[in-house]
Write a protein that holds these residues in place. Structure first.
Motif, short mmCIF file in Angstrom:
data_model
loop_
_atom_site.label_atom_id
_atom_site.label_comp_id
_atom_site.label_asym_id
_atom_site.label_seq_id
_atom_site.Cartn_x
_atom_site.Cartn_y
_atom_site.Cartn_z
N GLY A 164 0.83 -1.37 -0.08
CA GLY A 164 0.04 -0.16 0.13
C GLY A 164 0.76 1.22 0.09
N TYR A 189 -4.91 11.21 -5.06
CA TYR A 189 -5.30 10.16 -3.91
C TYR A 189 -6.29 10.78 -2.94
CZ TYR A 189 -4.07 5.48 -3.82
OH TYR A 189 -4.42 3.92 -4.13
N VAL A 248 -9.89 9.06 -2.39
CA VAL A 248 -10.18 8.31 -0.98
C VAL A 248 -11.34 8.85 -0.24
CG1 VAL A 248 -9.16 7.69 1.24
CG2 VAL A 248 -7.87 7.28 -0.82
N SER A 277 -13.24 3.11 5.97
CA SER A 277 -11.98 3.73 5.85
C SER A 277 -10.91 2.68 4.91
CB SER A 277 -11.12 3.79 7.27
OG SER A 277 -9.93 3.93 7.15
N ALA A 278 -10.06 3.45 4.38
CA ALA A 278 -8.98 2.85 3.66
C ALA A 278 -7.52 3.16 4.24
CB ALA A 278 -9.17 3.40 2.01
N GLU A 279 -7.69 3.68 5.38
CA GLU A 279 -6.62 4.00 6.10
C GLU A 279 -5.30 4.65 5.19
OE1 GLU A 279 -5.02 0.83 8.43
OE2 GLU A 279 -7.04 0.28 9.25
N LEU A 280 -5.89 5.76 4.85
CA LEU A 280 -4.77 6.60 4.06
C LEU A 280 -3.93 7.35 5.08
CD1 LEU A 280 -3.52 7.90 1.59
CD2 LEU A 280 -5.43 9.55 1.55
N VAL A 335 -1.68 3.58 2.07
CA VAL A 335 -2.92 2.85 2.52
C VAL A 335 -3.02 1.49 3.04
CG1 VAL A 335 -4.41 4.35 0.98
CG2 VAL A 335 -3.41 2.24 -0.10
N HIS A 336 -4.03 0.97 3.30
CA HIS A 336 -3.94 -0.45 3.82
C HIS A 336 -4.74 -0.85 2.40
CE1 HIS A 336 -5.49 -4.15 5.49
NE2 HIS A 336 -4.74 -3.94 6.46
N LEU A 396 -8.46 -0.98 1.08
CA LEU A 396 -8.79 0.12 0.08
C LEU A 396 -9.64 -0.73 -1.19
CD1 LEU A 396 -8.89 2.77 -1.73
CD2 LEU A 396 -6.61 2.25 -2.33
#
Ligand code: FAD
Length: 381
Positions: free
Chosen positions: A48, A74, A78, A88-91, A154-155, A159
């Motif tokens: 990621g 991005y 996101v 959440s995509a953990e950006l 990101v994770h 995502l």
């Protein structure tokens, strides 16, 4: 050709799902057909990293420009996905450190600093003391680093899940476990008919091929040679609850990135192993030796998890994004190699433009023509 309304996307990795969401947002009736599980291949295996600078140490060529453009898209991309899905995509805008372990490493870091500072903000060459203030867990062998505040991560599996959900909520038809997919017929003006082993048949005006490392097989029913092959990436994760690592850290041999769940991901090998996705003692052993040498606290620790994925690589390492001149109803979006997560928003934008008949800002820099004898560039192909 009349305006296409039915778009069929083959392949449900991050590239296929990103293109599908973009197509749906632009008003196309869109279906994604995935041979197995959504995100079940390279996209679900990725670390990621969104690292346009660290991944492009050499020069500001079109590939760097594409990476930088995608990175700039991005945050808003996101945010929209997260607002639509509530997930959440953990950006994380962690910044990155490219660490020097030998005096000679500073030569390439200084060269990068010189040209990359013109394209991004927040570059700084750090000495050993400054580096240790930013990342105290690093080995005393580290002599300094190039700090870049403008890289993030990101994770990747999350995502992919967010994109899948966004597609669903935007009316994209999602077909998983379709098995082997074959193009039955294509005729100018009449579109394309595609058949799968387990999920039936579809007719579409346009087909977007997003089949990752398997795109070389797709050429059996395309009128062109598709120069894409798999490069295995072996990768592992340590359980380091307590957050030892604040930034993404790159050395010449590996990278490390801390995730919200308390894991520290270390990647990744680059092996030629055909379509074999297993992990080997040799591949993970090299990563664990490096981890122990870069982070003393990992010296006696074993990774809690290891896995592998197949990166889709072209002959020159650049992705293949564009129409096929001999078959304009087919669009390719394959070959994203080490940077498919980073390149998803830019690829989706380019594919959306192609679906609407626009040429896009990179012209045919990433087109299939470059692999024809007349179009060969940089002496490869
Ligand atoms: C270990 C590792 C670490 C990585 N780390 C990063 C990173 O940090 N940052 C980054 O940007 N990139 C990273 N990458 C690269 C990134 O994962 C890939 O570039 C990206 O996932 C490619 O996406 P894709 O959708 O093209 O391929 P995939 O995710 O492989 O998806 C292709 C899909 O097509 C399906 N398919 C195949 N044939 C057919 C068919 N005929 N019909 C229908 N479906 C078909 C497959 O089942 C698969 O699901 C990493 C890769 C690996 C392996």
């Amino acid at each position: 050709m009349t305006k296409p309304t039915e778009v069929l996307i083959l392949g449900g990795g991050i590239i296929g799902l990103a293109c599908a969401w973009e197509a749906a947002r632009r008003g196309f009736r869109t279906t994604v057909v995935e041979a197995g599980e959504f995100g079940g291949q390279a996209s679900g295996a990725a670390a990621g990293l969104l690292a346009p600078y660290s991944e492009n140490p050499e020069s500001p060529d079109p590939f760097f420009q594409l990476c930088a453009e995608s990175h700039s898209l991005y945050p808003a991309w996101v945010r929209e996905l997260e607002e639509l899905t509530g997930r959440s995509a953990e950006l994380r805008h962690s910044g990155s450190l490219n660490v020097a372990f030998h005096e000679a490493d500073f030569l390439s870091l200084r060269a990068r600093l010189e040209w990359q500072s013109k394209y991004g903000a927040g570059f700084e060459l750090l000495d050993a003391a400054e580096l240790r203030r930013l990342e105290p867990a690093l080995s005393e062998r580290a002599l300094g680093a190039l700090y870049c505040s403008d890289e993030s991560h990101v994770h990747a599996p999350q995502l992919v899940g967010v994109l899948e959900e966004a597609c669903r909520r935007s009316g994209v038809r999602l077909v998983a476990h379709a098995g082997n997919v074959t193009l039955l017929k294509r005729a100018a003006g009449e579109g394309v008919i595609v058949e799968s082993s387990f999920a039936g048949r579809w007719q579409a005006d346009r087909v977007v091929v997003c089949t990752g490392a398997w795109s070389g097989f797709v050429q059996e029913w395309l009128p062109v040679h598709v120069p894409v092959h798999p490069i295995r990436g072996q990768i592992c994760a340590y359980d380091v609850q307590g957050g030892h690592i604040r930034h993404m850290v790159f050395s010449s041999q590996a990278y490390w990135v801390g995730k919200n769940d308390g894991s520290l991901v270390c990647g990744a090998s680059e092996d030629m192993a055909g379509f074999d996705r297993s992990v080997t003692e040799q591949g993970i052993g090299r990563l664990t030796r490096w981890s122990g040498s870069v982070y003393p606290f990992l010296q006696d620790k074993r990774p809690s998890r290891s896995w592998a994925g197949l990166r889709p690589a072209t002959l020159d390492g650049w992705p293949l994004i564009g129409c096929i001149p001999e078959a304009p109803e087919l669009i390719m979006a394959v070959g994203h190699y080490r940077n498919g997560i980073l390149l998803s928003p830019a690829t989706a934008t380019l594919v959306g433009d192609l679906l609407q008949g626009k040429s896009g800002k990179f012209g045919n820099a990433f087109g299939i023509e470059r692999f024809s004898p007349a179009g060969k560039r940089r002496g490869v192909g």
